[in-house]
Write a protein that holds these residues in place. Structure first.
Motif, PDB file in Angstrom:
ATOM      1  N   MET A 106      40.893 -12.911 -64.974  1.00  0.00           N
ATOM      2  CA  MET A 106      42.087 -13.078 -65.794  1.00  0.00           C
ATOM      3  C   MET A 106      43.042 -14.105 -65.184  1.00  0.00           C
ATOM      4  O   MET A 106      43.173 -14.228 -63.961  1.00  0.00           O
ATOM      5  CB  MET A 106      42.822 -11.733 -65.946  1.00  0.00           C
ATOM      6  N   GLN A 107      43.727 -14.810 -66.069  1.00  0.00           N
ATOM      7  CA  GLN A 107      44.870 -15.666 -65.739  1.00  0.00           C
ATOM      8  C   GLN A 107      45.976 -15.303 -66.727  1.00  0.00           C
ATOM      9  O   GLN A 107      45.709 -15.127 -67.916  1.00  0.00           O
ATOM     10  CB  GLN A 107      44.518 -17.146 -65.878  1.00  0.00           C
ATOM     11  N   ARG A 132      37.207 -14.041 -73.843  1.00  0.00           N
ATOM     12  CA  ARG A 132      35.886 -14.641 -73.989  1.00  0.00           C
ATOM     13  C   ARG A 132      34.936 -13.816 -73.134  1.00  0.00           C
ATOM     14  O   ARG A 132      35.101 -13.744 -71.917  1.00  0.00           O
ATOM     15  CB  ARG A 132      35.886 -16.103 -73.519  1.00  0.00           C
ATOM     16  N   ALA A 133      33.948 -13.158 -73.808  1.00  0.00           N
ATOM     17  CA  ALA A 133      33.020 -12.292 -73.088  1.00  0.00           C
ATOM     18  C   ALA A 133      31.593 -12.655 -73.441  1.00  0.00           C
ATOM     19  O   ALA A 133      31.242 -12.768 -74.622  1.00  0.00           O
ATOM     20  CB  ALA A 133      33.291 -10.826 -73.415  1.00  0.00           C
ATOM     21  N   ALA A 134      30.764 -12.829 -72.419  1.00  0.00           N
ATOM     22  CA  ALA A 134      29.353 -13.154 -72.662  1.00  0.00           C
ATOM     23  C   ALA A 134      28.621 -11.978 -73.278  1.00  0.00           C
ATOM     24  O   ALA A 134      27.806 -12.148 -74.203  1.00  0.00           O
ATOM     25  CB  ALA A 134      28.699 -13.577 -71.350  1.00  0.00           C
ATOM     26  N   ASN A 135      28.915 -10.766 -72.807  1.00  0.00           N
ATOM     27  CA  ASN A 135      28.272  -9.555 -73.330  1.00  0.00           C
ATOM     28  C   ASN A 135      29.303  -8.454 -73.439  1.00  0.00           C
ATOM     29  O   ASN A 135      30.087  -8.223 -72.498  1.00  0.00           O
ATOM     30  CB  ASN A 135      27.148  -9.088 -72.402  1.00  0.00           C
ATOM     31  N   ASN A 156      38.217 -13.855 -69.201  1.00  0.00           N
ATOM     32  CA  ASN A 156      36.788 -14.154 -69.290  1.00  0.00           C
ATOM     33  C   ASN A 156      36.014 -13.029 -68.618  1.00  0.00           C
ATOM     34  O   ASN A 156      36.471 -12.467 -67.599  1.00  0.00           O
ATOM     35  CB  ASN A 156      36.457 -15.488 -68.612  1.00  0.00           C
ATOM     36  N   SER A 157      34.854 -12.704 -69.216  1.00  0.00           N
ATOM     37  CA  SER A 157      34.052 -11.618 -68.651  1.00  0.00           C
ATOM     38  C   SER A 157      32.571 -11.905 -68.853  1.00  0.00           C
ATOM     39  O   SER A 157      32.149 -12.215 -69.973  1.00  0.00           O
ATOM     40  CB  SER A 157      34.414 -10.284 -69.314  1.00  0.00           C
ATOM     41  N   PRO A 158      31.774 -11.779 -67.804  1.00  0.00           N
ATOM     42  CA  PRO A 158      30.327 -11.901 -67.997  1.00  0.00           C
ATOM     43  C   PRO A 158      29.743 -10.677 -68.681  1.00  0.00           C
ATOM     44  O   PRO A 158      28.743 -10.774 -69.389  1.00  0.00           O
ATOM     45  CB  PRO A 158      29.809 -12.056 -66.569  1.00  0.00           C
ATOM     46  N   GLN A 159      30.392  -9.510 -68.463  1.00  0.00           N
ATOM     47  CA  GLN A 159      29.943  -8.286 -69.133  1.00  0.00           C
ATOM     48  C   GLN A 159      31.107  -7.317 -69.219  1.00  0.00           C
ATOM     49  O   GLN A 159      31.827  -7.094 -68.264  1.00  0.00           O
ATOM     50  CB  GLN A 159      28.767  -7.652 -68.367  1.00  0.00           C
TER      51      GLN A 159
END
Length: 819
Positions: free
Chosen positions: A496-497, A576-579, A521-524
C-alpha cells in the motif's frame, strides 16, 4: 638585696600618667554616676537633641549606664525605644520599636576621638520600613543634610562596630509602590565586624523565619514561612558600592544550599543578585521555595529522588515587576510524574528563564523552560528528546525533537484497545509543536516519520490480524504520507501507498472529514481473511492497561484521539489484485475503487475475470450490529455457469445447483440483501432483479423436471438436457423469486414458464409444455417457421404449487394461462 635604680624623670612621668589614668577613670565613673542619678534630665536632653534632626519623634523609655560591668568599656542601655515619622497617624507603621537596646563603647578609642562600638545587642525589636503607593516612606523621618561633611574636619570622628546581635527581632520592608514585601522574624543573629580601608567585613550566624520575600506581591512570596539558618560571610566595598554575601553551609527549610549574593547599594536604584545552589533537593521541597504562581505549576509534577538545582535571582529594590530568574536543574535516572502519566528512568538538563524575549518584562508570559538530552520510558516505550522547550507559562506552547527506537510490542501499553503488536520494531523521529492545556500536551503537530518493521498486528476494533507488517508514516506540511506499507493477513499480501491531505488539522478537530487515499496492490487477496471488518466495531478507548475508560468524544491527546479518528475517518482505495479469493470464488486481474467510512464501504468500478468470463460491479455495504446491508449492481459476461454457481453456493437455491448446470452465463443484477458477520447471506434477505442469458447451456439431473418428465416423456433424455439459448428476467423479494414469462427451448421439451418460486414455501409456477418432440424441429433453420411449430399439437398445461406445508405438488393448470 639590690634596689632598682629609676631615673627621677621616669618616676615623675609614671606618676603623671597614673594620675591621668585615675582622672579619666574618675571622669567616666563620674559620668556614669551623673547619668544614673539624672536619668530623666539626660533622657530629656538626649531625645530633644535627636528630635531636632528628625521629621518625626523618637521616644526612649529609660536609659542606663554601666562602667564596671563592662570595664574597661562603657555600656549604655536604652529601654522601650520607638521611632515614628510625622505621618504615623495615617499609616501606623512604626519605623523602630525596640524593648532593649544595649551599646558597649571602647573607652580607649573614645578618648582618641574615635567611636568604636564594641557590641550592640538588640532584643525584642521590630523594624518596619514602609513606603505607600505614592512613594512616601516612613524613612523620611531622617532629615537630609544641607551641607556636605568635611571628612578632614578636626571635630569629626569615625564610628566602628565590632560585634552585634539580634534576638526576637522582626524586620519588614513594605513597599506599596514597588509592590514588594519582605518580612523576616529573626530568632537569633550574631555578627562580628572588621573595618579595613576598603569598607567593612562581617561574619554572621543567623536563625531567621522568612515570613515573606515577595519581589512582586501580585505573585506572592519566595521561601515563604521557611527557616533560614547557617553562617554567612559579608563585606562592603566602598569603591563599587556593593555588599557581597557568601555561604557554603546555609539551610532553607532544612535543605542545604550554597549562596552567593550581591547588593548594589552604591547606585540608584539599588539592585540585588542571588546565586543559589542545591546539590540534592527534592522537587516537592523546591516547589515550596518559589512564588505561588510558579509552585502551582510545579506541584502538577513530581520527582521521586532529589535533583541538583542552580538558581540566579536578580532585580531592583525599586519599581514593580518580577525579578530576573534563571534556574537550571540536573536530573539523573529519576521517576517523573506528569499530569496523567509517569516517565520512568528520566534524565535531562533543564533551564527556566523568565526573560525569553529581550525587551519584554520578566514574568510568566515571557518565560521559557528548555530541556536538553531528555531520556526516559513512557508506558514502557523508551524515548529521547534532544531539545525541547515550553514557551509562555500563561498560554504555554511546547516544542521539541522526539526520538524513539524500541520493540513494537511495547506499544501495547500505549494503544491498548486499538492494536496489539506481537513482534517487530518501531522507530520514530518527530519534531513536535503543541499547546499545553491543563498542564497536558494538547493537539501536537508533527513533522518527521514513524517506521514499523516486520510486526504482527491485531486491529482490535475489527478483530483483523496482519502478519509481517511494515509501514512508514511521513508527516510533511500538515499532510500524512504513508509509504512502503506491507500487510499480510493469513495468505493475503497487500502492498500500500497512501496520503491524507490536511491530516494534522482534521485529526483533532474534524476526524470525520479525514479521507485516506490508498493505492493498493496485491499478488493474492483472500477476502475471507478480512471478514473482521463486518464485525461490529469495538469502540474501546485507548487507555493504559491499569485504568480503562471510555473516550467517545474528540480528544486533544494524540493517543486517545487515534481510536476516534480510526472510527470516524473515511478511506478510498484503488485496488489492483492479481488473484482474489472469497471462499469458493476466484478472480484474476481484479481492479476496484473502495470507499470506507465508519458506517461501511462502497465499491465502484469493480472489474475482474472469473470462470472464463468477466464481471463488472458497483456495490455498497452498510454495517449493522450483527447483520450488514449490501447492494450490488453487476454485469456478468460469459462466465462458466457451473463455476459461477459453485463460487456463490448456487445463490441459496436448493433444487438448482452448480451440479445441474453447464454453459456460459451472462447476466445483469441489481440486488440488495443482508450478510452476517461471517460473510454468509441471511436467508430471505435478498431483493432485486436479475436478467439472465444462458448460451450453450445444459441442464443436468434437474430433479423437479425429472419428476414431471418421467410420466410425460418416458422415452426422452431427462438427465442431460441441452439448452442452446435461454433469456429470463427475475425479481427477488422476501424469499420469493418472481419468474417473468420466458421460454425454454431445449433438447427435451419446449416450455413456457412463469410464476413464483418460493425459497422456503409459496411456490406457484405455471408451465406450458408442448408434447411435440423438439428434436423433430432441429433441422428447421428458419426461426419463424420453427416458432410456428413450437406449440403445434398437444400442449400440457401444468401448475407446480406449494401445498401449504412446503411441498410442491404438480397438477393440471385448468385455466391454461401463465401466471
Amino acid at each position: 638585696m639590690l634596689s632598682l635604680y629609676m631615673p627621677a624623670w621616669l618616676k615623675t612621668s609614671l606618676k603623671i600618667i597614673g594620675a591621668l589614668l585615675l582622672l579619666i577613670i574618675l571622669i567616666l565613673v563620674g559620668l556614669s554616676i551623673y547619668v544614673s542619678s539624672h536619668k530623666e534630665k539626660v533622657l530629656t536632653q538626649l531625645t530633644q537633641k535627636l528630635n531636632e534632626n528628625l521629621n518625626g519623634k523618637i521616644n526612649v523609655g529609660s536609659i542606663e549606664t554601666s562602667f564596671f560591668t563592662s570595664f574597661p568599656d562603657f555600656a549604655l542601655t536604652l529601654k522601650n525605644v520607638s521611632l515614628k515619622d510625622k505621618q504615623w497617624a495615617q499609616h501606623h507603621h512604626t519605623l523602630l520599636d525596640a524593648k532593649s537596646f544595649d551599646v558597649v563603647v571602647n573607652t580607649a578609642a573614645l578618648l582618641k576621638g574615635t567611636i568604636s562600638v564594641e557590641h550592640i545587642d538588640i532584643n525584642g525589636a521590630s523594624v518596619d520600613l514602609y513606603t505607600d503607593s505614592t512613594g512616601y516612606s516612613n524613612t523620611s523621618i531622617f532629615k537630609k543634610s544641607s551641607t556636605k561633611k568635611d571628612n578632614k574636619s578636626k571635630g569629626s570622628s569615625s564610628a566602628e562596630l565590632g560585634k552585634f546581635s539580634l534576638k526576637n527581632v522582626n524586620f519588614i520592608i513594605d513597599d506599596q509602590k514597588a509592590k514588594k514585601l519582605f518580612s523576616f522574624a529573626v530568632s537569633e543573629l550574631r555578627a562580628k565586624m572588621d573595618f579595613p580601608d576598603s569598607g567593612w567585613t562581617a561574619n554572621l550566624h543567623l536563625n531567621v523565619l522568612a515570613k515573606s520575600m515577595a519581589f512582586s506581591t501580585s505573585h506572592g512570596s519566595f521561601i515563604k514561612d521557611k527557616v533560614l539558618g547557617g553562617d554567612l560571610a559579608a563585606g562592603y566595598n566602598q569603591k563599587t558600592g556593593n555588599i557581597n554575601v557568601t555561604s557554603s553551609n546555609f539551610t532553607i527549610g532544612g535543605d542545604d544550599f550554597g549562596i552567593i549574593a550581591r547588593f548594589a547599594v552604591g547606585k540608584k536604584p539599588a539592585s540585588f543578585l542571588f546565586h543559589i545552589t542545591a546539590p540534592q533537593l527534592l522537587w516537592s521541597h523546591a516547589s515550596q521555595l518559589v512564588t505561588p504562581n510558579i509552585s502551582l505549576k510545579l506541584n502538577m509534577f513530581n520527582m521521586d529522588s532529589p535533583i541538583g538545582v542552580d538558581a540566579k535571582i536578580a532585580g531592583s529594590f525599586s519599581g514593580g515587576g518580577d525579578p530576573y530568574l534563571y534556574i537550571t536543574a540536573d536530573v539523573n535516572h529519576n521517576r517523573l510524574t506528569i499530569p496523567g502519566s509517569v516517565i520512568d528512568d528520566c534524565s535531562f538538563k533543564g533551564v527556566f528563564n523568565n526573560t525569553y524575549a529581550k525587551g519584554k518584562e520578566n514574568g510568566d508570559e515571557n518565560s521559557i523552560i528548555r530541556l536538553a538530552h531528555l531520556t526516559g520510558t513512557y508506558n514502557h516505550i523508551p524515548f529521547a528528546i534532544d531539545t525541547g522547550s515550553i514557551i509562555n507559562l500563561i498560554k504555554p506552547i511546547a516544542a521539541g525533537n522526539f526520538r524513539a527506537n524500541f520493540p513494537a510490542a511495547d506499544l501495547n501499553y500505549l494503544l491498548a484497545g486499538v492494536t496489539k503488536f506481537n513482534s517487530g520494531t518501531a522507530e520514530m523521529a518527530l519534531r513536535f509543536n503543541a499547546d499545553i492545556v491543563n498542564y497536558r500536551i494538547n493537539k501536537p503537530i508533527f513533522a518527521g516519520h514513524i517506521n514499523l518493521k516486520n510486526s504482527d498486528i491485531v486491529y482490535v476494533p475489527r478483530n483483523l490480524t496482519f502478519r509481517n507488517t511494515s509501514l512508514s508514516l511521513d508527516f510533511t506540511n500538515n499532510n500524512l504520507i504513508l509509504n512502503n506499507i506491507r500487510l499480510q493477513s493469513g495468505k493475503s499480501i497487500v502492498l500500500m501507498q497512501g496520503r491524507i491531505d490536511n491530516f494534522l488539522n482534521l485529526y483533532y478537530n474534524a476526524p470525520e472529514k479525514i479521507l485516506v487515499n490508498w493505492q493498493i496492490n496485491s499478488p493474492q487477496l483472500y477476502l475471507g481473511e478480512f471478514l473482521g471488518f463486518l464485525n461490529s466495531k469495538h469502540s474501546a478507548a485507548i487507555v493504559s492497561v491499569k485504568a480503562k475508560q471510555t473516550n467517545p468524544a474528540n480528544s486533544g491527546n494524540v493517543v486517545k484521539q487515534l481510536s476516534v479518528a480510526l472510527n470516524k475517518a473515511k478511506a478510498t482505495m484503488h485496488i489492483r489484485a492479481a488473484n482474489v479469493h472469497y471462499f469458493k470464488f476466484l478472480a484474476t486481474d481484479a481492479t476496484a475503487d473502495l470507499h470506507f467510512s465508519k458506517d461501511g464501504l462502497q465499491l465502484n468500478n469493480v472489474s475482474l475475470k472469473h470462470a472464463g468470463g468477466s464481471l463488472k460491479m458497483d456495490a455498497a455495504l452498510v454495517q449493522g450490529n450483527t447483520q450488514n446491508h449490501f447492494t450490488v449492481n453487476t454485469t456478468i459476461s460469459k462466465v462458466n455457469v457451473r463455476e459461477f454457481f459453485y463460487a456463490f453456493d448456487s445463490f441459496g437455491l436448493k433444487d438448482l445447483t452448480d451440479q445441474n448446470l453447464k454453459g456460459f452465463l451472462s447476466a445483469k443484477a441489481n440486488i440488495s440483501g443482508l450478510v452476517n458477520n461471517a460473510g454468509a447471506l441471511v436467508p430471505g434477505s435478498v431483493d432485486g432483479t436479475m436478467d439472465i442469458n444462458l448460451q450453450n447451456g445444459v441442464l443436468i439431473n434437474y430433479q423437479p423436471l425429472i419428476s414431471i418428465g418421467k410420466f410425460a416423456f418416458p422415452f426422452r433424455n431427462l438427465h442431460n438436457i441441452s439448452i442452446p439459448l435461454l433469456d429470463a428476467h427475475f425479481e427477488i423479494h422476501n424469499r420469493m423469486v418472481t419468474i417473468h414469462p420466458f421460454q425454454i427451448t431445449s433438447s427435451l421439451i419446449n416450455a413456457d414458464v412463469a410464476g413464483v418460486y418460493g425459497l422456503t414455501n409459496g411456490t406457484d409456477i405455471t408451465i406450458d409444455i408442448p408434447l411435440r418432440d423438439p428434436g423433430k424441429d432441429s433441422t428447421i433453420t428458419d426461426a419463424a417457421e420453427r416458432a410456428k411449430k413450437r406449440n403445434k399439437g398437444i400442449v400440457v398445461h401444468l401448475r407446480a404449487k406449494d401445498d401449504g406445508t412446503g411441498k410442491v405438488k404438480i397438477g393440471r393448470n385448468r385455466d391454461k394461462k401463465l401466471l
